[in-house]
Design an enzyme around this catalytic site. Structure first.
Site, PDB file in Angstrom:
ATOM      1  N   SER A 160       0.755  -0.955  -0.015  1.00 36.27           N
ATOM      2  CA  SER A 160      -0.265   0.341  -0.141  1.00 36.27           C
ATOM      3  C   SER A 160       0.438   0.652  -0.107  1.00 36.27           C
ATOM      4  CB  SER A 160      -1.142  -0.041   1.303  1.00 36.27           C
ATOM      5  OG  SER A 160      -1.631  -1.363   0.988  1.00 36.27           O
ATOM      6  N   ARG A 175       7.316   5.788  -4.541  1.00 32.63           N
ATOM      7  CA  ARG A 175       8.141   7.064  -3.033  1.00 32.63           C
ATOM      8  C   ARG A 175       7.741   6.167  -1.857  1.00 32.63           C
ATOM      9  NH1 ARG A 175       3.510  10.325  -4.680  1.00 32.63           N
ATOM     10  NH2 ARG A 175       5.595  10.952  -6.457  1.00 32.63           N
ATOM     11  N   ASP A 213      -4.297  -1.407  -1.110  1.00 35.36           N
ATOM     12  CA  ASP A 213      -5.010  -1.865  -0.156  1.00 35.36           C
ATOM     13  C   ASP A 213      -6.360  -1.384  -0.991  1.00 35.36           C
ATOM     14  OD1 ASP A 213      -4.482   0.773   0.129  1.00 35.36           O
ATOM     15  OD2 ASP A 213      -3.875   0.284   2.369  1.00 35.36           O
TER      16      ASP A 213
END
Ligand code: GLC
Length: 515
Positions: A160, A175, A213
């Site tokens: 996630s 990132r 997610d």
């Protein structure tokens, strides 16, 4: 599900009284109210900007919001079958599940184990991370399948964080977010080192889908509710996924896919307004950003997500204490309060949940956790501040939902939501629903009845388990595409079947459409 019998009485809410709050604190409360309140007009302006930023993220030039195509193409039918593993690399835990999708439509069985994600792993090395995850998977298989001869099991991996996916079995970490800072992972595909760690240990698992997610939440929720249009996480981080038509995704035009085909987009809307054009940031939001591992990133998320709510609250209190004209916690040792990230969102939840008129529980918590004895007016300020931060979070969160609905032209929709803030923070749902009503100008329910739960045109509802069932379903949908020869956005279709049950046409691993 319907319920009968006596319903619990509505929980009494504490109104609070500012009668005995001295003038200097009253002034501060007023100042905080002005800082943290987002009125209807501002909400609408944010939504308008949000809509254009969603489109910008889908354009060739791109924008702040990544709008990552996920190669999860379409919703489940409910007829998917088979056995799948799901791995969820959450913020605090690693969860491994084995999910069986039986022939009964929309059903599932699940077994799961949780492993604590050691705190130092979040800022450790990439090798340590993959080794730890592979060890957990190995342990899970050994525990649940001791002595069995196993086919390779397909795995849906819920990772996630923002990832660029040219394929569903691939993902370059854009990132780290949510306070993670592991060197040597950003800018690289996370799948090969993960698979190498499994290979080294001889664990019989094949990664079938790397998912977010939010995408898992969208797919899992749509498995049991066909009105589900958006999957959201309001937890440590905050984000959403929805289905978009290829016709609306100029950055994928070169792939020449049927414009009517849908693909799930992981918005990564935490990055909304990184250029600070519209969000009403306070000086405290600026500090949170500046002191975070990734300044300038995740502007929206840093104002609303669970990781930051307690810290915002703490920063305000420290600032008030340091202002000479504000008399708060005078003569007290505030060293515990000065520790960054020492308060989490549950600290605020507890304050908002304090049922006592005299805020006795809040008083106790401040004493035991922070060694501060509060005066009655200070407790009133504390309570109001928690409400303001919690309310701002819910109202800004609703902006993202409204923006997707408006972009897609959804007049009605169900939105599946998960995450600690959504599930546990008091009044988050009601405050979000109120904001949606203001933004979308509703005056009556979808069925002509008065607005309210079950009638609001757009409703944010508790989701099914996205990183368990959702990940399994996306793995199933991917395998099914491979079986059907529809391998767009799949890097290693052959490898996906090899050694798995899905390579046997007679097996029940992913049912054929003809059911
Ligand atoms: C952060 C992550 C995003 C995730 C969200 C909720 O925003 O970047 O990928 O969906 O947190 O967990």
């Amino acid at each position: 599900m319907s319920s009968s019998g006596p319903q619990p009485r509505r929980k009494q809410s504490r109104k609070g009284s500012m009668a005995d709050v001295p003038k200097d604190l009253l002034q501060e409360i007023k100042r905080l109210e002005d800082l943290f309140t987002v009125d209807t007009a501002k909400l609408k302006a944010i939504v308008d900007h949000f809509i254009s930023e969603l489109a910008k993220g889908l354009s060739v030039e791109g924008g702040s919001i990544p709008m990552n195509p996920t190669w999860c193409m379409g919703f489940p039918t409910g007829n998917e079958t088979g056995t799948f593993l799901a791995l969820d690399m959450g913020g605090t835990n690693l969860r491994v599940c084995e999910i069986n999708l039986p022939e009964e439509k929309g059903e599932f069985d699940i077994i799961q184990s949780k492993y604590r994600l050691p705190e130092d792993l979040k800022t450790g090395t990439a090798d340590e991370l993959w080794a730890y995850i592979a060890d957990c998977l190995q342990q899970f298989i050994e525990y649940h399948h001791e002595g069995e001869k196993l086919d390779r099991l397909p795995l849906g991996f819920t990772f996630s964080y923002p990832a660029t996916q040219n394929y569903i079995d691939h993902g370059i970490l854009q990132r780290w977010t949510k306070g993670f800072d592991i060197e040597g992972v950003e800018g690289k595909d996370v799948v090969p080192p993960f698979e190498a760690a499994l290979e080294e240990r001889g664990v019989p698992i094949k990664l079938t889908a790397l998912i977010n997610d939010t995408t898992g939440t969208l797919i899992a929720s749509s498995y049991t509710d066909s009105e589900m249009k958006i999957g959201c996480i309001f937890g440590t981080g905050c984000n959403a996924a929805y289905m978009e038509h290829f016709s609306e995704i100029p950055k994928l035009a070169h792939m020449k896919v049927d414009p009517k085909q849908e693909i799930a987009i992981n918005c990564e809307w935490g990055a909304f307004d990184n250029e600070h054009k519209i969000l009403p940031r306070t000086q405290y939001d600026v500090i949170i950003d500046k002191d975070s591992p990734r300044p300038g990133q995740q502007s929206f998320e840093k104002m609303i997500a669970g990781l930051y709510l307690g810290e915002l609250f703490r920063l305000v209190l420290v600032d008030l204490h340091e202002q000479p004209h504000v008399k708060i916690f005078e003569g007290q040792d505030v060293s515990a309060l000065k520790k960054p990230y020492s308060l989490d969102a549950s600290f605020l939840s507890d304050i908002e949940n304090d049922p006592f008129e005299n805020l006795q529980e809040t008083d106790d918590t401040f004493h035991t956790k922070l060694n501060i004895k509060c005066l009655k007016p200070e407790l009133e300020l504390i309570r109001r501040l928690a409400e303001l931060i919690g309310t701002r979070s819910a109202r800004l969160s609703a902006c993202g939902v409204a923006a997707i609905c408006k972009k897609k032209g959804y007049k009605t929709a169900h939105v599946g939501a998960d995450g600690s803030v959504f599930n546990k923070y008091p009044h988050f749902k009601a405050r979000g629903a109120q904001a949606l009503k203001e933004i979308l100008d509703w005056d009556k329910g979808r069925d002509g009845k008065p607005l309210g739960r079950g009638h609001d045109p757009v409703e944010i509802l508790p989701a099914e388990d996205g990183s368990g069932v959702g990940a399994a379903l996306i793995a199933a949908l991917t395998l099914k595409r491979v079986q059907e020869g529809n391998v767009m956005g799949i890097r290693d279709p052959e490898g996906m079947l090899k050694g798995t049950k899905a390579s046997d046409p007679k097996s029940k691993q992913v049912a054929p459409e003809t059911k």
